[in-house]
Motif scaffolding. Structure first.
Motif, PDB file in Angstrom:
ATOM      1  N   TYR A 102     -18.087 -37.845  21.193  1.00 30.23           N
ATOM      2  CA  TYR A 102     -16.660 -37.896  20.898  1.00 30.23           C
ATOM      3  C   TYR A 102     -16.370 -36.726  19.968  1.00 30.23           C
ATOM      4  CZ  TYR A 102     -12.269 -39.910  18.974  1.00 30.23           C
ATOM      5  OH  TYR A 102     -10.976 -40.129  18.573  1.00 30.23           O
ATOM      6  N   GLY A 103     -15.471 -35.822  20.379  1.00 29.28           N
ATOM      7  CA  GLY A 103     -15.163 -34.664  19.544  1.00 29.28           C
ATOM      8  C   GLY A 103     -14.053 -33.849  20.165  1.00 29.28           C
ATOM      9  N   VAL A 104     -14.028 -32.573  19.846  1.00 25.01           N
ATOM     10  CA  VAL A 104     -13.073 -31.648  20.462  1.00 25.01           C
ATOM     11  C   VAL A 104     -13.840 -30.447  20.975  1.00 25.01           C
ATOM     12  CG1 VAL A 104     -10.990 -32.307  19.218  1.00 25.01           C
ATOM     13  CG2 VAL A 104     -12.566 -30.680  18.179  1.00 25.01           C
ATOM     14  N   ASN A 105     -13.253 -29.792  21.989  1.00 26.10           N
ATOM     15  CA  ASN A 105     -13.960 -28.649  22.572  1.00 26.10           C
ATOM     16  C   ASN A 105     -13.461 -27.323  22.026  1.00 26.10           C
ATOM     17  OD1 ASN A 105     -12.363 -26.961  24.804  1.00 26.10           O
ATOM     18  ND2 ASN A 105     -11.577 -29.051  24.829  1.00 26.10           N
ATOM     19  N   ARG A 106     -12.370 -27.357  21.230  1.00 28.15           N
ATOM     20  CA  ARG A 106     -11.831 -26.123  20.655  1.00 28.15           C
ATOM     21  C   ARG A 106     -11.158 -26.445  19.329  1.00 28.15           C
ATOM     22  NH1 ARG A 106      -6.257 -26.089  22.211  1.00 28.15           N
ATOM     23  NH2 ARG A 106      -5.819 -27.709  23.762  1.00 28.15           N
ATOM     24  N   TYR A 107     -10.895 -25.421  18.541  1.00 30.12           N
ATOM     25  CA  TYR A 107     -10.286 -25.609  17.228  1.00 30.12           C
ATOM     26  C   TYR A 107      -8.851 -26.122  17.373  1.00 30.12           C
ATOM     27  CZ  TYR A 107     -14.294 -22.931  15.628  1.00 30.12           C
ATOM     28  OH  TYR A 107     -15.567 -22.509  15.372  1.00 30.12           O
TER      29      TYR A 107
END
Length: 588
Positions: free
Chosen positions: A111-116
């Motif tokens: 679970y996270g993000v792929n870009r800022y």
């Protein structure tokens, strides 16, 4: 010995004092407050007393390296550090969580993000940051005295000045006493005023932490071999620059990068499930981490260890942190919330802003006891609610489906309801805040019901759903929209109250719809026999959700408290269901 500053008080009709404000402690909270005060009220005479002398050690200095959006905005826009942060600290690739005990790390749920994100956050090397802040504070005209230990804060009664006594740390017996109109305790976990006034509050269930800093990079991307291209390609930025959480039952392990080339590693756990004796020495701590994240071996054993710290029962609160009698506590000297969501710098921003507002009102002769009571109530409700909400989930932090949904829920509440109040400064206005609190009363009630729902679901979890990867920004367009509509266009912009009010109303509706969706998913896993009958009843009172069917009628689950929004609910449900799939039966 007494010191005379030679500067008239900036407070009308107040006798001369050595300083208008004395800040006991020159760490992150104290230094940021000094800068904020001097920016808002340049005429103030501000003294900061700090024990540590320059130069400050770099990475092996203080824990609390991870920021999220509000705390980063406070440092960048309110304190004015944006250019410095961009040049000298690492931009953060969001919060990231890994779940599972499988030996193949690329198969773990992530679970996270792929870009800022559009609103930046940072990983802070506290040593270099606080060294820079010392120069910034000195440039404002505030006075910073280093290498001194504050021995006592003697609070004056009525309009009598306060007296602060300090002495050189380890350099003799001589003491200095200064008088001031306002005194602020920023001494960290020493908590001089809390201890003196008997204000400390502890949370019921102790949680412990250890951490150590390594010289070199402990790279999360290197946990997976290059041949697993799908895993590497689903995140555009380096996972290393996230605040990486490796989830276990009852806690988590962190890995956080620090500029220029260091890594912070920590263990945070419930004492009930993981006694501190499991990891209270560096060798034990490394073994504990490697057992959970075997891919870090052998790198974690080869990188030089810069420090090692143990902190038992880390969270604390207080009965009071602001006083109409012209004293306050900020930073860890006030509260220490659970670090799971990296909220420490958020709370510094809220507390320091309240103190700046109170001192401004005191100068204008308009500071009233009712406002101070409001500030205490508002801040402590936020900080204690955060810790109770987080620590209530520790027993099931290793459940990827339940905890990912709880995390989505928490982001909705934070980004759509809490964060706009910081960007719009509405928390400093009692009238505006009261209006928003009245709107959000249903959200507060629903928050408690949802935490209980998540707990109950985790206990009865059957494993109907699973997921590989959730991007909490690109995969959740409704959440991303709520986030983006609250961001100030520039550092100087403060959204007008009408805009904040409209945004919060929109967010409250979406939060209520999300509660419906999560409840449906929980029923499908834990109580599938009730799914059809519940859905047939239509719109729900989500502050009464539970996994106790016998209580639904009595608790008013089927007595809605808002107008039905079936189209919006259907849209959000479709969005959320795309995140999960039916679980693959376990191999026998």
């Amino acid at each position: 010995m007494s010191e005379q500053a030679g500067t008239p008080s900036a407070f009308p009709d107040f006798p001369d004092v050595d300083h208008d404000v004395v800040i006991a402690g020159g760490g992150l909270a104290g230094l940021c407050l000094a800068k904020q005060l001097k920016d808002a009220h340049p005429e103030l005479s501000v003294l900061v007393c700090e024990r540590d002398r320059s130069p400050i050690p770099l990475s092996a200095f203080k824990v609390g390296e991870s920021t999220i959006e509000v705390g980063a905005y406070y440092l960048a826009a309110v304190v004015g550090l944006r250019d410095y942060l961009e040049e000298h600290q690492l931009e953060k690739l969001g919060l990231r969580y890994f779940f599972g005990d499988r030996p193949d790390f690329h198969r773990e749920s992530e679970y996270g993000v792929n870009r800022y994100l559009p609103a930046k956050s940072y990983q802070l090397n506290r040593g270099s940051l606080e060294e820079h802040l010392r120069l910034v504070v000195a440039g404002t005209g505030a006075r910073l005295v280093q290498g001194v230990r504050v021995l006592d804060i003697d609070l004056g009664e009525g309009d009598a000045p306060h007296r602060v006594t300090y002495q050189p740390d380890g350099e003799g017996e001589g003491t200095t006493t200064v008088t001031c109109r306002w005194v602020v305790d920023a001494t960290g976990r020493h908590r001089l005023l809390q201890r003196k006034l008997g204000l400390t509050k502890r949370f019921a269930q102790p949680h412990n932490s250890v951490w150590f800093r390594l010289e070199g990079r402990l790279d999360t991307d290197e946990l997976v071999a290059a041949e697993h291209t799908a895993w590497h390609e689903r995140v555009q930025g380096p996972r290393w620059q996230s605040t990486n959480h490796f989830m276990i039952e009852g806690g988590w392990v962190w890995a956080i990068p620090l500029a220029p080339h260091h890594t912070s590693v920590g263990i945070v756990v419930s004492d009930a499930l993981h006694p501190v004796t499991k990891f209270n020495r560096i060798e034990k701590a490394v073994d504990f981490v490697v057992e959970r994240v075997p891919g870090f071996d052998p790198a974690i054993r080869k990188l030089p260890v810069l420090d090692f710290r143990v902190l038992k029962n880390y969270s604390h609160s207080t009965h009071q942190l602001f006083s109409h009698e012209r004293w306050a506590c900020v930073g860890d000297a006030a509260v220490f919330a659970d670090p799971y969501y990296s909220v420490g710098s958020n709370l510094i921003g809220y507390a320091n802003s309240f103190v700046t507002e109170m001192i401004g009102r005191d100068r204008a002769g308009t500071l009233e006891p009712d406002y101070v009571r409001y500030a205490n109530r508002w801040f402590l409700s936020l900080s204690e609610g955060l810790t109770q909400n987080i620590q209530g989930a520790y027993p099931f932090l290793n459940n990827p489906v339940v905890i990912s949904l709880k995390t989505v829920w928490d982001y909705y509440v934070g980004w759509a309801f809490s964060d706009p109040q910081f960007y719009g400064r509405t928390f400093l206005d009692e009238s505006a805040s009261t209006t928003l609190s009245a709107l959000g009363g249903h959200v507060v009630a629903t928050q408690g019901a949802m935490l209980n729902l998540f707990k109950a679901w985790a206990r009865r979890y059957r494993g109907v759903f699973e997921f590989d990867y959730i991007d909490y920004y690109d995969d959740l367009p409704t959440l991303a929209r709520l986030f983006e509509q609250n961001l100030p266009a520039t550092d100087a912009e403060v959204p007008p109250f009408g805009q904040v009010l409209t945004s919060v109303r929109d967010g409250i509706d979406r939060i209520e719809e999300l509660a419906h969706v999560v409840f449906y998913l929980a029923l499908e896993d834990a109580l599938p026999e009730h799914v059809a009958s519940v859905r047939a009843r239509g719109w729900l009172n989500v502050s009464a959700v539970s996994l106790e069917p016998e209580r639904w009628e009595k608790d008013g689950l089927f007595t809605p408290r808002s107008r039905p929004r079936p189209e919006q609910l259907a849209q959000l449900e479709a969005e959320m269901r795309r995140l999960y799939r039916a679980a693959t039966p376990a191999e026998s």
